[in-house]
Design an enzyme around this catalytic site. Structure first.
Site, PDB file in Angstrom:
ATOM      1  N   GLY A 123     -11.528 -35.797   1.983  1.00 26.94           N
ATOM      2  CA  GLY A 123     -11.288 -33.892   2.038  1.00 26.94           C
ATOM      3  C   GLY A 123     -12.685 -33.921   2.508  1.00 26.94           C
ATOM      4  N   SER A 200      -5.036 -39.815  -3.635  1.00 25.03           N
ATOM      5  CA  SER A 200      -6.505 -38.886  -4.338  1.00 25.03           C
ATOM      6  C   SER A 200      -6.829 -37.681  -3.906  1.00 25.03           C
ATOM      7  CB  SER A 200      -7.847 -39.299  -4.212  1.00 25.03           C
ATOM      8  OG  SER A 200      -9.250 -38.779  -4.511  1.00 25.03           O
TER       9      SER A 200
END
Length: 526
Positions: A123, A200
């Site tokens: 991210g 994830s």
């Protein structure tokens, strides 16, 4: 470091191209020319949305401006803005970054092929083309689309009154999925059979899409690899002195907006008028924004309470309010060794025997220390760091993975797994001698198998990779992982919560709940 893993390999090189090295496909934006190899048709750097720069910085993704002629799609587009990190040397200041990469197998079933859309992890760093899907596409007989999306500050920034605060990364992913629905048939894919999968942070984003109203109808199956949608962040769990947080992945839109205001003021955009603040921030160079301390990590969490995520995803998942489809979900046997290895032992601060009870008290409360120490005693067979990592793996990752699978299984077909190869090749900078085990996201190179993994893996690990690729491809095709050439994978349900172990020495059902002391953690006040 909310979620590690940005890349496991490199994009395919041009070295394997044949004499005929172009292939032209018509997309909504215009014609694109890719490459033809012995086994694949590969299209890289295909735009799925307009460049999110200038007035489009921190706006919903906009349609691509059509082009004339044939656009070259033989090399990747730029990664989205990011800084080098401990796990990724990549840096970028380019906001023109919203691209997909489409890898199509040649041969196989002549019918329209299942499509798998990959959301990479972390991210704050990464890009779709860092993952090599050629083995997955050829051996799984699927089309794989890897996606770039806005990262960190550029994907998660917020301000009061800003439409879409804290969710631009999710909106990018939705735009990519809409592009797939509209364009993938031209590449030979089945737009009615799209599997969204990620690792994830990418798996957690997939969980968000399972609850997001605007994601309904954009995908048909989902694979979640080491997601953390239900996880809180315990004190001391990430690194020495790290705070506790209610959620790893989520925060409210007002929290995001206030954080954005703070950052804006410190960058010289302290105007009273919110519109003026936004205009000031949009005018700042990317380099200036990236120079703010920890700016990419500050905005990794996804915001809820707005139009993209009206409800806290964890609450929606626990309430059964999610889109119904077949699910495959799991994690790794030693998830939290990644954080302990990199951010404790890796910085010269391993857990000591004296620190262990203190860490337990800070994370779980003093009243819970005796019961935890009874079940996780220090011993001579492993270091205190490994015992601490095992506690956190069981208390957070395994506990919430099992809970999430139970929630899914109550509503729809669910297939649960645990990746358990404790000798998995490492692509992370663990300190010498640290037993990483089946660390967080260690399974990703087994499905995105590139040359580096092939060179370092044993024959037994290659055989495991072959079977995992078949499982993933079968699931994308049929909504379940079973098929010829692989051991039977039972469905996970309330009466038989079967988890499939994936390891070179064993592929088959295990008692996951007992192995990770699920009943203890479920009943514990910790």
């Amino acid at each position: 470091m909310v979620a590690l893993l940005c890349s496991v390999g490199a994009s395919p090189t041009h070295a394997d191209a044949r004499a005929r090295n172009d292939d032209v496909v018509n997309t909504e934006g215009g014609l694109v020319r890719g490459r033809v190899t012995t086994e694949h048709r590969i299209f890289e750097g295909v735009p799925y949305a307009a460049p999110p720069k200038g007035q489009l910085r921190w706006s919903a993704p906009q349609p691509v401006q059509p082009w004339t002629g044939i656009r070259d799609a033989t090399s990747p587009g730029s990664p989205c803005p990011q800084l080098p990190s401990q796990i990724s040397p990549i840096s970028s200041e380019e906001e023109d970054c919203l691209f997909v990469n489409v890898t199509v197998p040649r041969g196989g079933d002549p019918a329209a092929k299942p499509v798998m859309v990959w959301i990479h992890g972390d991210g704050a760093v990464g890009a779709g083309h860092f993952f090599d899907p050629r083995r997955l596409t050829a051996d799984g007989d699927v089309i794989v689309v890897t996606v770039n999306y806005r990262l960190g500050l550029f994907g998660g920034f917020g301000l009061p009154g800003l439409q879409g605060s804290g969710t631009f990364q999710l909106q990018d992913q939705q735009a990519a999925m809409r592009w797939v629905r509209s364009n993938i048939a031209a590449f030979g894919g089945d737009p009615r059979n799209v599997t969204l999968f990620g690792v994830s942070y990418g798996a957690t984003a997939t969980s968000a899409h399972l609850t997001a109203p605007q994601s309904r109808g954009l995908f048909d199956r989902a694979i979640l690899e080491s997601g953390f949608a239900l996880m809180n962040m315990l004190p001391e769990s990430i690194a020495p002195g790290s705070p506790g947080l209610p959620w790893w992945a989520w925060r409210t839109e007002p929290e995001t907006d206030q954080t954005g205001l703070t950052v804006a003021r410190e960058l010289g955009c302290g105007q009273v008028d919110p519109a003026a603040v936004l205009a000031c921030m949009r005018a700042l160079p990317v380099k200036t924004l990236l120079g703010y301390p920890q700016v990419m990590q500050i905005f990794q969490q996804m915001a809820y309470g707005g139009s993209t995520l009206p409800e806290l995803p964890a609450l929606a998942l626990r309430g059964g309010r999610f889109h119904q489809m077949p699910i495959m979900a799991g994690g790794t046997r030693d998830e939290h060794r990644t954080w302990v290895g990199l951010l404790r032992d890796g910085i010269g601060q391993p857990v000591t025997a004296d620190q262990y009870p203190t860490l337990l008290a800070k994370a779980f409360g003093l009243q819970n220390v005796p019961a935890i120490e009874q079940r996780y005693p220090l011993n001579n067979a492993e270091t205190p760091s490994i015992t601490w990592a095992t506690v956190l793996t069981d208390a957070t990752w395994a506990r919430r993975t099992q809970e999430l699978n139970e929630l899914f299984a109550a509503k729809m077909p669910t297939y649960a797994y645990e990746f358990a190869d404790r000798n998995a090749p490492s692509y992370l900078p663990f300190p010498p001698g640290f037993p990483a085990g089946a660390y967080h996201a260690a399974d990703t190179p087994y499905t995105f198998r590139d040359a580096k993994f092939t060179e370092s893996a044993t024959p037994e690990q290659i055989a495991l990779s072959d079977k995992m690729i078949k499982y993933w491809g079968n699931f994308a095709r049929n909504g379940h992982p079973n098929g010829t050439g692989v051991p039977t994978w039972p469905e996970f349900d309330a009466n038989s919560p079967t988890v499939q172990s994936l390891a070179p020495e064993q592929i088959g059902p295990i008692d996951y709940a007992t192995a990770h002391k699920y009943d203890f953690w479920r009943r514990s006040s910790a």
